[in-house]
Structures are given as C-alpha cells and as structure tokens.
Design an enzyme around this catalytic site. Structure first.
Site, PDB file in Angstrom:
ATOM      1  N   GLU A 369       8.589  -4.080   5.771  1.00 18.48           N
ATOM      2  CA  GLU A 369       9.636  -4.336   6.763  1.00 18.48           C
ATOM      3  C   GLU A 369      10.434  -5.588   6.453  1.00 18.48           C
ATOM      4  O   GLU A 369      11.560  -5.747   6.933  1.00 18.48           O
ATOM      5  CB  GLU A 369       9.038  -4.433   8.173  1.00 18.48           C
ATOM      6  CG  GLU A 369       8.032  -5.538   8.378  1.00 18.48           C
ATOM      7  CD  GLU A 369       6.601  -5.078   8.212  1.00 18.48           C
ATOM      8  OE1 GLU A 369       5.727  -5.630   8.908  1.00 18.48           O
ATOM      9  OE2 GLU A 369       6.347  -4.187   7.390  1.00 18.48           O
ATOM     10  N   ASP A 379       6.445   4.601   6.126  1.00 18.29           N
ATOM     11  CA  ASP A 379       5.275   4.430   6.995  1.00 18.29           C
ATOM     12  C   ASP A 379       4.156   5.253   6.371  1.00 18.29           C
ATOM     13  O   ASP A 379       4.264   6.467   6.232  1.00 18.29           O
ATOM     14  CB  ASP A 379       5.611   4.933   8.403  1.00 18.29           C
ATOM     15  CG  ASP A 379       4.372   5.170   9.267  1.00 18.29           C
ATOM     16  OD1 ASP A 379       3.342   4.535   9.008  1.00 18.29           O
ATOM     17  OD2 ASP A 379       4.459   6.003  10.193  1.00 18.29           O
ATOM     18  N   ASN A 382      -0.425   8.766   9.369  1.00 17.27           N
ATOM     19  CA  ASN A 382      -1.393   9.797   9.672  1.00 17.27           C
ATOM     20  C   ASN A 382      -0.580  11.039  10.029  1.00 17.27           C
ATOM     21  O   ASN A 382       0.534  10.926  10.545  1.00 17.27           O
ATOM     22  CB  ASN A 382      -2.235   9.339  10.867  1.00 17.27           C
ATOM     23  CG  ASN A 382      -3.441  10.215  11.115  1.00 17.27           C
ATOM     24  OD1 ASN A 382      -3.315  11.411  11.366  1.00 17.27           O
ATOM     25  ND2 ASN A 382      -4.618   9.619  11.078  1.00 17.27           N
ATOM     26  N   GLN A 396      -1.460  -0.449   8.169  1.00 16.58           N
ATOM     27  CA  GLN A 396       0.005  -0.521   8.054  1.00 16.58           C
ATOM     28  C   GLN A 396       0.742   0.229   9.164  1.00 16.58           C
ATOM     29  O   GLN A 396       1.629  -0.312   9.817  1.00 16.58           O
ATOM     30  CB  GLN A 396       0.439   0.003   6.683  1.00 16.58           C
ATOM     31  CG  GLN A 396       1.885  -0.297   6.346  1.00 16.58           C
ATOM     32  CD  GLN A 396       2.763   0.960   6.300  1.00 16.58           C
ATOM     33  OE1 GLN A 396       2.410   2.002   6.848  1.00 16.58           O
ATOM     34  NE2 GLN A 396       3.907   0.859   5.648  1.00 16.58           N
ATOM     35  N   GLU A 397       0.380   1.490   9.400  1.00 17.96           N
ATOM     36  CA  GLU A 397       1.106   2.280  10.391  1.00 17.96           C
ATOM     37  C   GLU A 397       0.893   1.749  11.799  1.00 17.96           C
ATOM     38  O   GLU A 397       1.851   1.568  12.568  1.00 17.96           O
ATOM     39  CB  GLU A 397       0.671   3.745  10.332  1.00 17.96           C
ATOM     40  CG  GLU A 397       1.407   4.606  11.363  1.00 17.96           C
ATOM     41  CD  GLU A 397       1.066   6.079  11.274  1.00 17.96           C
ATOM     42  OE1 GLU A 397       1.970   6.897  11.449  1.00 17.96           O
ATOM     43  OE2 GLU A 397      -0.112   6.410  11.030  1.00 17.96           O
ATOM     44  N   GLU A 398      -0.358   1.486  12.166  1.00 19.01           N
ATOM     45  CA  GLU A 398      -0.649   1.036  13.518  1.00 19.01           C
ATOM     46  C   GLU A 398       0.018  -0.302  13.831  1.00 19.01           C
ATOM     47  O   GLU A 398       0.531  -0.511  14.936  1.00 19.01           O
ATOM     48  CB  GLU A 398      -2.159   0.920  13.724  1.00 19.01           C
ATOM     49  CG  GLU A 398      -2.886   2.252  13.811  1.00 19.01           C
ATOM     50  CD  GLU A 398      -3.330   2.781  12.461  1.00 19.01           C
ATOM     51  OE1 GLU A 398      -4.055   3.788  12.419  1.00 19.01           O
ATOM     52  OE2 GLU A 398      -2.939   2.187  11.434  1.00 19.01           O
ATOM     53  N   GLY A 515      -1.288   5.868   0.582  1.00 22.49           N
ATOM     54  CA  GLY A 515      -2.494   6.684   0.506  1.00 22.49           C
ATOM     55  C   GLY A 515      -3.564   6.158  -0.424  1.00 22.49           C
ATOM     56  O   GLY A 515      -4.444   6.922  -0.833  1.00 22.49           O
ATOM     57  N   CYS A 516      -3.503   4.876  -0.760  1.00 20.30           N
ATOM     58  CA  CYS A 516      -4.431   4.324  -1.757  1.00 20.30           C
ATOM     59  C   CYS A 516      -5.504   3.423  -1.149  1.00 20.30           C
ATOM     60  O   CYS A 516      -6.166   2.673  -1.874  1.00 20.30           O
ATOM     61  CB  CYS A 516      -3.658   3.558  -2.832  1.00 20.30           C
ATOM     62  SG  CYS A 516      -2.514   4.577  -3.770  1.00 20.30           S
ATOM     63  N   GLY A 517      -5.664   3.471   0.155  1.00 23.36           N
ATOM     64  CA  GLY A 517      -6.701   2.666   0.795  1.00 23.36           C
ATOM     65  C   GLY A 517      -7.880   3.534   1.156  1.00 23.36           C
ATOM     66  O   GLY A 517      -8.658   3.950   0.294  1.00 23.36           O
ATOM     67  N   ALA A 518      -8.021   3.831   2.447  1.00 28.90           N
ATOM     68  CA  ALA A 518      -9.134   4.648   2.922  1.00 28.90           C
ATOM     69  C   ALA A 518      -9.114   6.042   2.320  1.00 28.90           C
ATOM     70  O   ALA A 518     -10.153   6.667   2.148  1.00 28.90           O
ATOM     71  CB  ALA A 518      -9.093   4.740   4.442  1.00 28.90           C
TER      72      ALA A 518
END
Length: 615
Positions: A369, A379, A382, A396-398, A515-518
């Site tokens: 941002e 973003d 999910n 990040q999203e939350e 998509g590279c975390g959890a």
C-alpha cells in the site's frame, strides 16, 4: 499531463509523510506514538512505545464454544506460518530493477470513466449528481424492500421476522422493531451493549461470547476511551445504523459466482452497513452450516471479533474499528466505493503468447500500500474475502481490511471466489496507521488519506483480491500443469482489464510473495507466474519482497536475463514445463534453471550467428 499527474501524486505522498496528526481519539486511547522522519528515504516511521504489562482477565476456557476456539486456533496457526520476520536493524532500504519513474502508473493510466449510471452489469446505489460538500444522495429516494435470493436480506425489511418468547408466549415479530427497541435503550458500557445485541439475537444466547470486548473496556488504561466511546461515539453509530432504510434505499445485489457484476455505493452507505455489522443486525448470517442460505458467503456480523481472549491482535483490531467509527461519525467522507466481481471467460493460450516481459521494480523494504500508490494493489486473499479479519487472522489481507474498513463491506455480498474470479475494489480509504504483523500488529495513529479522487468521487486506490491455492499439505502439487495453469490464470484474472486507459498504458501492479506463506507456494514459481500474467495484461510490476534482500537480488537477475534474451511468455511457459516435469529430481531452483536455459539459448544463438558470418 502525465508529468503533472505524477507531480500531484508526489505532492500527495509528501503530505502523507508528515508527522502523524494526533486526533482526539489518539489521546483517548492514550497511545504513546513517537513519529520519526527518515531523511534517507523520505518515509514516515512510527515507533510505538509499549504500554506497561497488562494482566490477562480470567476467562473460562471450557465455556468458550469449540467452533470459535478451533477457528481462532486456525487463524493463529496460519499466521505463524505466514509470518516473515522483519529484517534485522539497521535496515538499508534497497531497490532493484527499473526506477519507479520509468513505470506506468498514476492518473495517465486510470481508465476512462463512462457516466455513472446503472447498467445490465452494474448497480448504482446513489444518484449521479453529487452535491457539493455533501455525501452522494441515495437512490432511489424511498426504501425499496427487496427480499429474494439475489439480494442481501436486509434487517429493516418488513419480511425480516424473528421469533421471540417461549411456549405459549412465543410469537414472531419484526426484526427491525426489535433492533430499534433494544438499541434505543441506554447503552453505557460493554455489558449493556451485549444485552442489546442479544436482545434481537436471542437464539445466540450462550453461543456468542463478548469476553474480548469486555476485557478491552475493563482495562484501567482504557477508562478514557470507554467514557468517550459510550458517551459520544456509540450513540452516533447506533443512530447511523438505525438510518439504514433511509441511507441504503436500493436493494443490495449479491455478487454471485460466475456473474461479472459491479456495485457502487457511497462511503456513507458503507459506513451505515458497517454500523449494522458492528451491532450484529444482519439476519441469516450467524451460522456456518452447509445447508444455510449464506454458507458460501463470509461472515459479516462482528460477534466473532467480540468473543474469545483479548490478545494483541484483537485489541489492535478493536482500536482500528473504534477509530474508524469516531472518524466517520465526526466527519462523514464524501466519496464512493466500487466492488467489482470480475470473471475471466476464456484464458489465454499461454503456449502461444508472444508478449515480451514488462518493466520490473523491486524493493526489499516497504508495503504494497505504500509503494503501490497509483497502481493496482494485490490483496493476498482468501477465497472468502477478508479471511479472518473478524477473528484472529492478522496477516496481509486482514490487516489491509481492518485499516480500510470499507473493504469489510464486501463480505456482505461477495460469494466465495471461483478459480477464474477475483474481486476488484476501487475507492477504499485508509483510516489508521499501523505497524507490526501477526502477533506484533498494533494500531499506531490516525491516517489522513489524501489520495486524489476520480470523476465518480472514488479514491484512486484499486485493490484486487486474488486467492492462491493452499499447498500446505503437499507443496509438490503446485508444479503440476493443472495447478500451474490455475495460479497463472488466477493472477491474470486479477491483472487484466477491459477498460481502456487514456495513454494506452495500464497502471503497474504492486504485488509480492503471493501465496508463499501458510500456503507454501514456491517463491520462485509464484514470482514468475505473476510476471507472466502482468506481461500478458500489459502491466509493469512493482514487487516487494518484505525484507528478503537475497530474493530481491535473484528476482532482478532473472528478470534482466529474460529481457536481454527477448524472452516471450510462451518460451518461459515451455521452460516451466521442462523444469516442473522433473522437479523432484531437480537440484537447482527455478531461477537457476531458467538462467542456465537462457544462457545455453544465448550461446547457441551466438554460435549460429558466428557460423553464418564465417560462411
């Protein structure tokens, strides 16, 4: 025109870097913020001096519903996996690739807007003639009671009925009458607020918990904010919520699967919806049963944020929420926000795409941002937009949703995303500064968003929610053809646009380790797929590695190799197929494989040219 637009943007960014303006609510929360100006990079840095240790309030573990405990555990577990530790101090800001000034972004890349009016695939909840210095007026003038499967079931509908009483005294009453009855009573503390909410949600007694909300207000250092919130802010929030039939007069359409459709509303309408979500008035949204009408939609009522333990995450989220309501009830924003569910019909044939790669700017420090002003910002979503924003999720999203609460409104009407869909939100405003991530996330002050507005009065901020596949249980699956295609098409769905830009150039996309975390996405593969999607969409890329300097250097090198070799998307797709076909036997990373392949190709080309010259 381009230079003038960027000058205005630079001026706006300079204003953002001023010392934080401390609002009255900052004093009420008694946060100790220490603003510092970093002359080396011209950015605002905020240091939060930790408050004294706070005692945990006793909470009965056994009384907390198991579903809520499990959901909180999953949120926290995913965040621990997703968390990327901050780089060690001192951090030297590092940038790689093309300078930002050479990329396409800003006013010259914004789409040409048609007149604001309702069409077959666009719903407008406001009148297009905007009054000066006032919020847009709702359309139509009178409340249109729509109660069907294609629209949000509003609590103020005459058809929204709720059973009350027991046995022979059981009767069915208007849900809105109940809401007004309980919210018009004095609400002087969090216990009163709990009783009011449960008064029109009687079936949730014993199920909904308000432990976090009570703990927040009972702590000694929150006496000032408690007094201010219940005497000044909450009465205005209740008043705003009860004006729902006068503010949101049009039926709110559901953004359903495989329907390319957009919805534009005023920020005042968004605030009214959020006030009702905070007070938990929306019907049929309080169950997660598969047979429920809204089982395929995110939750919208805030009850899940109020329950459970008051950990650091929820404490910071509640501060963001209370600060948002303090801001909008003191001075209502005058703009609009558009929510667009975009569907990708026929994806490209990647094996025949001859598009070259676009420019790339990489930073190992900074947030999307911040570095993505004037760009399409990704973003890491999910498929249920907003993820755990109303629970314990705090990545990040939350975080983006809680500091820009108008994003949360999308949860009211956006069905879970399919593989060929994304959600694009234009015009959301940021209200809070923050720092930290996961367990270290903290509210750190009032944010004044001075981003310029377009002709529809939207802040020129565009966020695209694209959801990656979860490969946590088997990370090797992501190298299969089908799943590579799915991720590539998902990124392209988010990056492409049908709207022309005045200059013929589309704005750059600001992204990172999607998509590279959890979800255990391969950082090299995901970066290449995003570069391919952006090239096909004719967008430059700004990529932030979130403190990972070695990867930033790797990414710059492979992009330079792709550009120097005049590599096309189709050629990279072929090389990807070769690498992924034997990935389990590979002893090199994808970047190393591409470097080697491009070098061999370059050597062969050079030898061929030398032979031809000799002959």
């Amino acid at each position: 025109g381009v230079q003038n637009g960027r000058s205005k943007m630079a001026e706006s960014n300079a204003k953002r870097a001023k010392v934080l303006r401390q609002s009255t609510i900052t004093e009420a929360f008694d946060f100790k913020t220490v603003p510092e100006y970093n002359k080396s990079n011209g950015q605002q840095e905020v240091t939060v001096v930790p408050d004294s240790p706070e005692p945990w309030l006793p909470v009965s573990h056994t009384s907390e519903p198991m579903a809520e405990k499990l959901k909180d555990f999953i949120d926290e577990f995913e965040d621990e996996l997703t968390f990327e530790p901050s780089p060690p101090n001192p951090v030297k800001p590092t940038v790689y690739g093309s300078p930002l000034c050479e990329l396409n972004f800003g006013p010259s890349t914004y789409p040409i807007l048609p007149p604001l009016r309702e069409t077959a695939n666009q719903c407008i909840l406001v009148k297009p003639d905007f009054p000066k210095d006032l919020p847009p007026r709702p359309y139509p003038d009178m409340f249109r009671d729509v109660w069907n499967d294609d629209h949000v079931r509003m609590p103020c509908s005459k058809q929204c009925l709720y059973p009350v009483g027991q046995g022979t005294n059981k009767e069915v009453r208007s849900k809105w009458d109940l809401v007004k009855q309980y919210l018009q009573k004095p609400v002087n503390n969090s216990k009163d607020l709990e009783e009011a909410i449960l008064g029109y949600n009687t079936r949730q007694r014993g199920k909904w918990r308000f432990d976090a909300l009570h703990a927040f207000f009972l702590q000694e250092q929150h006496e000032a904010v408690t007094r201010k919130f219940f005497s000044k802010v909450l009465p205005k929030v209740i008043e705003l919520a009860l004006c729902l039939p006068n503010i949101v007069t049009h039926g709110v359409p559901l953004l359903k699967k495989q329907q390319d459709y957009s919805l534009t509303m005023s920020q005042k309408q968004a605030a009214c919806i959020l006030a009702n979500a905070f007070l938990c008035t929306f019907p049929f949204r309080n169950t997660t049963k598969m047979s429920a009408e809204y089982s395929n939609y995110p939750s919208i009522n805030f009850n899940s944020l109020f329950g459970g333990h008051l950990n650091g995450r929820k404490k910071a989220k509640l501060k963001c929420v209370f600060h948002y309501f303090d801001r909008v009830t003191s001075s209502m924003p005058l703009g609009t926000v558009t929510y667009h569910r975009q569907v990708l019909g026929e994806p490209p044939n990647w094996s025949t795409c001859e598009d070259p790669f676009t420019k790339l700017h990489i930073t190992s420090s900074g947030l999307i941002e911040n570095v993505g002003t004037g760009m399409l910002q990704v973003d890491f979503a999910n498929r249920c937009v907003g993820g755990g924003v109303l629970g314990n999720g705090c990545v990040q999203e939350e975080i983006r949703f809680i500091v820009c609460p108008e994003l949360i409104v999308a949860r009211l009407f956006t069905e879970h995303l399919d593989n060929n869909e994304c959600l694009i939100i234009t015009g959301c405003e940021q209200y809070s500064y923050y720092n930290g991530y996961g367990d270290t996330f903290r509210w750190s002050g009032d944010f004044i968003d001075e981003t310029i507005r377009d002709d529809w009065r939207r802040r020129q901020i565009q966020l695209v929610a694209i959801d990656a596949i979860n490969f946590y249980h088997n990370s090797m699956k992501q190298f299969s053809v089908d799943l590579r295609l799915r991720e590539l098409n998902k990124a392209y769905c988010g990056f492409f646009t049908k709207s022309p830009a005045p200059s013929g150039h589309f704005s750059a996309v600001a992204t990172g380790n999607w998509g590279c975390g959890a979800f255990k996405g391969d950082i090299h593969l995901k970066a290449i797929l995003q570069l391919m999607a952006a090239a096909r969409a004719r967008r430059d890329v700004v990529y932030t590695t979130f403190g990972n300097r070695p990867f930033a250097e790797e990414l710059e090198k492979i992009h330079t190799s792709l550009i120097q070799a005049n590599t096309t998307i189709a050629q990279v797709w072929t090389l990807l197929s070769q690498y992924c076909a034997s990935v389990q036997e590979q002893k090199v990373t994808l970047f190393q494989f591409l470097h080697s392949s491009l070098s061999c190709s370059s050597d062969n080309s050079t030898n061929s040219q030398t032979l031809e010259y000799s002959i």
